[in-house]
Motif scaffolding. Structure first.
Motif, mmCIF file in Angstrom:
data_model
loop_
_atom_site.group_PDB
_atom_site.id
_atom_site.type_symbol
_atom_site.label_atom_id
_atom_site.label_comp_id
_atom_site.label_asym_id
_atom_site.label_seq_id
_atom_site.Cartn_x
_atom_site.Cartn_y
_atom_site.Cartn_z
ATOM 1 N N MET A 17 0.846 -1.176 0.000
ATOM 2 C CA MET A 17 0.000 0.000 0.000
ATOM 3 C C MET A 17 0.896 1.246 0.000
ATOM 4 N N ARG A 18 0.496 2.248 -0.757
ATOM 5 C CA ARG A 18 1.256 3.502 -0.820
ATOM 6 C C ARG A 18 1.210 4.216 0.530
ATOM 7 N N ILE A 19 2.288 4.926 0.861
ATOM 8 C CA ILE A 19 2.367 5.630 2.146
ATOM 9 C C ILE A 19 1.269 6.684 2.272
ATOM 10 N N ASP A 20 0.975 7.417 1.196
ATOM 11 C CA ASP A 20 -0.051 8.462 1.304
ATOM 12 C C ASP A 20 -1.428 7.856 1.599
ATOM 13 N N LYS A 21 -1.727 6.714 0.996
ATOM 14 C CA LYS A 21 -3.007 6.045 1.259
ATOM 15 C C LYS A 21 -3.036 5.482 2.678
ATOM 16 N N PHE A 22 -1.939 4.882 3.125
ATOM 17 C CA PHE A 22 -1.882 4.340 4.488
ATOM 18 C C PHE A 22 -2.143 5.432 5.524
ATOM 19 N N LEU A 23 -1.498 6.584 5.355
ATOM 20 C CA LEU A 23 -1.657 7.671 6.315
ATOM 21 C C LEU A 23 -3.089 8.193 6.352
ATOM 22 N N LYS A 24 -3.756 8.204 5.197
ATOM 23 C CA LYS A 24 -5.150 8.651 5.154
ATOM 24 C C LYS A 24 -6.093 7.611 5.752
ATOM 25 N N VAL A 25 -5.967 6.347 5.334
ATOM 26 C CA VAL A 25 -6.865 5.295 5.810
ATOM 27 C C VAL A 25 -6.706 5.085 7.318
ATOM 28 N N SER A 26 -5.476 5.189 7.826
ATOM 29 C CA SER A 26 -5.228 5.006 9.261
ATOM 30 C C SER A 26 -5.608 6.243 10.070
ATOM 31 N N ARG A 27 -5.927 7.329 9.352
ATOM 32 C CA ARG A 27 -6.333 8.594 9.950
ATOM 33 C C ARG A 27 -5.212 9.272 10.737
ATOM 34 N N ILE A 28 -3.964 8.959 10.410
ATOM 35 C CA ILE A 28 -2.834 9.697 10.984
ATOM 36 C C ILE A 28 -2.825 11.091 10.372
ATOM 37 N N ILE A 29 -3.108 11.170 9.065
ATOM 38 C CA ILE A 29 -3.267 12.439 8.356
ATOM 39 C C ILE A 29 -4.647 12.389 7.699
ATOM 40 N N LYS A 30 -5.413 13.467 7.818
ATOM 41 C CA LYS A 30 -6.815 13.440 7.384
ATOM 42 C C LYS A 30 -7.023 13.374 5.881
ATOM 43 N N ARG A 31 -6.144 14.009 5.108
ATOM 44 C CA ARG A 31 -6.339 14.047 3.653
ATOM 45 C C ARG A 31 -5.152 13.428 2.929
ATOM 46 N N ARG A 32 -5.445 12.657 1.899
ATOM 47 C CA ARG A 32 -4.384 12.007 1.124
ATOM 48 C C ARG A 32 -3.516 13.045 0.418
ATOM 49 N N SER A 33 -4.114 14.140 -0.024
ATOM 50 C CA SER A 33 -3.330 15.183 -0.703
ATOM 51 C C SER A 33 -2.319 15.811 0.255
ATOM 52 N N VAL A 34 -2.690 15.963 1.519
ATOM 53 C CA VAL A 34 -1.765 16.504 2.524
ATOM 54 C C VAL A 34 -0.651 15.497 2.796
ATOM 55 N N ALA A 35 -1.001 14.220 2.898
ATOM 56 C CA ALA A 35 0.000 13.170 3.108
ATOM 57 C C ALA A 35 0.991 13.136 1.948
ATOM 58 N N LYS A 36 0.477 13.283 0.729
ATOM 59 C CA LYS A 36 1.343 13.293 -0.463
ATOM 60 C C LYS A 36 2.294 14.476 -0.412
ATOM 61 N N GLU A 37 1.777 15.647 -0.054
ATOM 62 C CA GLU A 37 2.606 16.849 0.006
ATOM 63 C C GLU A 37 3.714 16.721 1.060
ATOM 64 N N ILE A 38 3.381 16.213 2.240
ATOM 65 C CA ILE A 38 4.371 16.034 3.304
ATOM 66 C C ILE A 38 5.447 15.041 2.875
ATOM 67 N N ALA A 39 5.032 13.938 2.251
ATOM 68 C CA ALA A 39 5.992 12.931 1.798
ATOM 69 C C ALA A 39 6.917 13.502 0.724
ATOM 70 N N ASP A 40 6.356 14.245 -0.212
ATOM 71 C CA ASP A 40 7.165 14.779 -1.309
ATOM 72 C C ASP A 40 8.130 15.870 -0.844
ATOM 73 N N LYS A 41 7.915 16.419 0.357
ATOM 74 C CA LYS A 41 8.851 17.389 0.930
ATOM 75 C C LYS A 41 9.957 16.705 1.739
ATOM 76 N N GLY A 42 9.938 15.363 1.798
ATOM 77 C CA GLY A 42 10.988 14.623 2.497
ATOM 78 C C GLY A 42 10.805 14.573 4.002
ATOM 79 N N ARG A 43 9.584 14.781 4.485
ATOM 80 C CA ARG A 43 9.338 14.799 5.926
ATOM 81 C C ARG A 43 8.816 13.474 6.468
ATOM 82 N N ILE A 44 8.826 12.425 5.623
ATOM 83 C CA ILE A 44 8.400 11.092 6.057
ATOM 84 C C ILE A 44 9.524 10.101 5.774
ATOM 85 N N LEU A 45 9.837 9.279 6.789
ATOM 86 C CA LEU A 45 10.841 8.234 6.643
ATOM 87 C C LEU A 45 10.167 6.883 6.842
#
Length: 90
Positions: free
Chosen positions: A1-29
């Protein structure tokens, strides 16, 4: 499963677009390596997310395509949550 989808489905981050933006800025390991929004997540992976002055580390327990609010926390376990102090106001 993609990280952006995991973060949204698990409700760690509310929106997939926000999760994508955070990941693309290098703030997720994932397991200590910088992740892009398309990076895959597997069970037992360790995810570290940097939100401003907060750093959250979670262990992936289960991958689910959809969840109800009550089931979302079954997907992960918080292993660490740290805050950086703001020295400007002292």
């Amino acid at each position: 499963m993609r990280i952006d989808k995991f973060l949204k489905v698990s409700r760690i981050i509310k929106r997939r677009s926000v999760a994508k933006e955070i990941a693309d800025k290098g703030r997720i390991l994932i397991n200590g390596k910088v992740a892009k929004s398309s990076s895959d997540v597997k069970s037992n992976d360790e995810i570290t997310i940097k939100f401003g002055n907060k750093t959250l580390t979670v262990l992936v327990k289960e991958l689910l395509d959809t969840t109800k609010k009550d089931d979302a926390q079954r997907m992960y376990e918080i292993t660490s949550e740290t805050y950086e102090r703001d020295f400007k106001n002292e």
